[in-house]
Design an enzyme around this catalytic site. Structure first.
Site, PDB file in Angstrom:
ATOM      1  N   THR A 141       0.852  -1.201   0.000  1.00  7.91           N
ATOM      2  CA  THR A 141       0.000   0.000   0.000  1.00  7.91           C
ATOM      3  C   THR A 141       0.885   1.248   0.000  1.00  7.91           C
ATOM      4  O   THR A 141       0.618   2.213  -0.728  1.00  7.91           O
ATOM      5  CB  THR A 141      -0.932  -0.010   1.234  1.00  7.91           C
ATOM      6  OG1 THR A 141      -1.464  -1.331   1.395  1.00  7.91           O
ATOM      7  CG2 THR A 141      -2.078   0.962   1.051  1.00  7.91           C
ATOM      8  N   ASP A 173       1.735   4.951   6.649  1.00  9.99           N
ATOM      9  CA  ASP A 173       2.100   3.526   6.585  1.00  9.99           C
ATOM     10  C   ASP A 173       0.842   2.666   6.498  1.00  9.99           C
ATOM     11  O   ASP A 173      -0.265   3.145   6.765  1.00  9.99           O
ATOM     12  CB  ASP A 173       2.934   3.149   7.828  1.00  9.99           C
ATOM     13  CG  ASP A 173       3.709   1.839   7.624  1.00  9.99           C
ATOM     14  OD1 ASP A 173       3.593   1.236   6.533  1.00  9.99           O
ATOM     15  OD2 ASP A 173       4.419   1.420   8.556  1.00  9.99           O
ATOM     16  N   ALA A 215      -1.072  -1.325   7.275  1.00 16.34           N
ATOM     17  CA  ALA A 215      -1.276  -2.183   8.459  1.00 16.34           C
ATOM     18  C   ALA A 215      -1.761  -3.546   7.998  1.00 16.34           C
ATOM     19  O   ALA A 215      -2.304  -3.694   6.898  1.00 16.34           O
ATOM     20  CB  ALA A 215      -2.290  -1.562   9.398  1.00 16.34           C
ATOM     21  N   GLU A 256       9.275   0.994  11.956  1.00 16.16           N
ATOM     22  CA  GLU A 256       7.944   1.616  11.815  1.00 16.16           C
ATOM     23  C   GLU A 256       7.500   2.215  13.142  1.00 16.16           C
ATOM     24  O   GLU A 256       6.944   3.312  13.189  1.00 16.16           O
ATOM     25  CB  GLU A 256       6.938   0.569  11.326  1.00 16.16           C
ATOM     26  CG  GLU A 256       7.218   0.130   9.894  1.00 16.16           C
ATOM     27  CD  GLU A 256       6.378  -1.038   9.399  1.00 16.16           C
ATOM     28  OE1 GLU A 256       6.378  -1.267   8.192  1.00 16.16           O
ATOM     29  OE2 GLU A 256       5.741  -1.722  10.210  1.00 16.16           O
TER      30      GLU A 256
HETATM   31  C1  5RP Z   1       5.327  -3.935   7.033  1.00 10.87           C
HETATM   32  C2  5RP Z   1       3.975  -3.554   7.483  1.00 10.87           C
HETATM   33  C3  5RP Z   1       2.969  -3.236   6.441  1.00 10.87           C
HETATM   34  O1  5RP Z   1       2.460  -1.965   6.678  1.00 10.87           O
HETATM   35  C4  5RP Z   1       1.856  -4.241   6.513  1.00 10.87           C
HETATM   36  O2  5RP Z   1       2.404  -5.535   6.400  1.00 10.87           O
HETATM   37  C5  5RP Z   1       0.808  -4.016   5.420  1.00 10.87           C
HETATM   38  O3  5RP Z   1       1.371  -4.278   4.165  1.00 10.87           O
HETATM   39  P1  5RP Z   1       0.549  -4.167   2.818  1.00 10.87           P
HETATM   40  O4  5RP Z   1       0.328  -2.722   2.547  1.00 10.87           O
HETATM   41  O5  5RP Z   1       1.434  -4.839   1.797  1.00 10.87           O
HETATM   42  O6  5RP Z   1      -0.752  -4.916   3.023  1.00 10.87           O
HETATM   43  O7  5RP Z   1       3.671  -3.468   8.655  1.00 10.87           O
HETATM   44  O8  5RP Z   1       6.141  -4.307   8.101  1.00 10.87           O
END
Ligand code: 5RP
Length: 261
Positions: free
Chosen positions: A72, A123, A125, A145
């Site tokens: 994302t 970020d 999640a 993070e």
């Molecule tokens: C990485 C994370 C990511 O934010 C989480 O895994 C979500 O990833 P994505 O956007 O690919 O679903 O915490 O350590």
């Protein structure tokens, strides 16, 4: 055998006509499927992308922002470079992977120690509750993070709508651990009622390992975060309850939904 003869006077459809009807039917099915896809089922990547696009509204020109890790966030990095080229002063990155992507996109990356306090952190999640407590670390970047989230005034979390849950814990909870403490921490986590599994052949950007705790139902995220943080050998846990998100932007079939607490 002469089919026409065997069937007497009944009509025998020519083979070419049968083929052509079959092809028309197959092509109609494909068109109907495409229509259904377009009309009601947005692709999961599109949902992430519209959430990432909506997060741009929080980016102030000239600011230094924190940027996380994951698929994302990759959309966010690409959109930031495309829609606001050269507009931020710099970014602080939560992983080597995001740093590389930002640099490829012409975004300047600096160290947190040189940045001071950040206005926002964007970020993704793995799960979010309605209180915006999060499980993070599916990509293994949880410790950096957490540090950047702690250094930011606002944490803008972006995700597709499937990440919103009533109770955290269906997604295995990642814990970053010093390698020599793997068994010690495994035992302690087991004592908390979970089922920890070593994420084999994975090393974090900090040179540590990850234990993913399966089978937890997290009714009290604040308490569990504190308990796991107390275990000797734990670097950090991917439970973001003490420092939750401030804004959750979810992309879904009907557009973008924002939750603020
Ligand atoms: C990485 C994370 C990511 O934010 C989480 O895994 C979500 O990833 P994505 O956007 O690919 O679903 O915490 O350590």
């Amino acid at each position: 055998m002469n089919t026409a003869g065997a069937l007497g006077n009944s009509y025998v459809m020519p083979a070419g006509l049968i083929d052509s009807i079959a092809m028309t039917f197959a092509s109609s099915l494909v068109k109907m499927r495409r229509f259904a896809d377009w009309y009601q089922l947005m692709h999961p990547e599109e949902k992430k992308k519209i959430a990432a696009l909506a997060a741009l509204e929080y980016v102030k020109p000239g600011s230094i922002i924190g940027i996380g890790t994951g698929s994302t966030v990759n959309h966010f990095i690409d959109l930031l470079a495309e829609k606001m080229p050269g507009e931020i002063e710099a970014a602080v990155s939560s992983s080597e992977a995001s740093t590389e992507r930002m640099q490829q996109q012409g975004i300047r990356v600096i160290e947190l120690n040189d940045a001071g306090r950040l206005s926002i952190y964007v970020d993704g999640a793995d799960e979010s509750s309605h209180q915006l407590h999060l499980i993070k670390g599916g990509g293994g970047a949880l410790t950096r993070e957490k540090i950047i989230a702690a250094a930011s005034d606002q944490f803008i979390c972006i995700a597709d709508e499937s990440k919103l849950v009533d109770t955290l814990g269906n997604f295995p909870l990642p814990v970053e651990v010093i390698p020599m403490a793997r068994n010690l921490v495994w035992q302690a986590l087991k004592g908390l009622g979970g089922n920890p599994a070593w994420r084999e052949e994975f090393v974090t950007d900090n040179g540590n390992i990850i234990l993913d705790i399966h089978g937890l139902r997290i009714d009290n995220p604040l308490e569990l975060e504190d308990q796991i943080n107390q275990i000797t050998g734990v670097v950090s846990v991917g439970l973001f309850a003490r420092r939750p998100a401030n804004v959750l932007i979810l992309g879904g079939d009907s557009g973008v939904q924002k939750i603020e607490v």
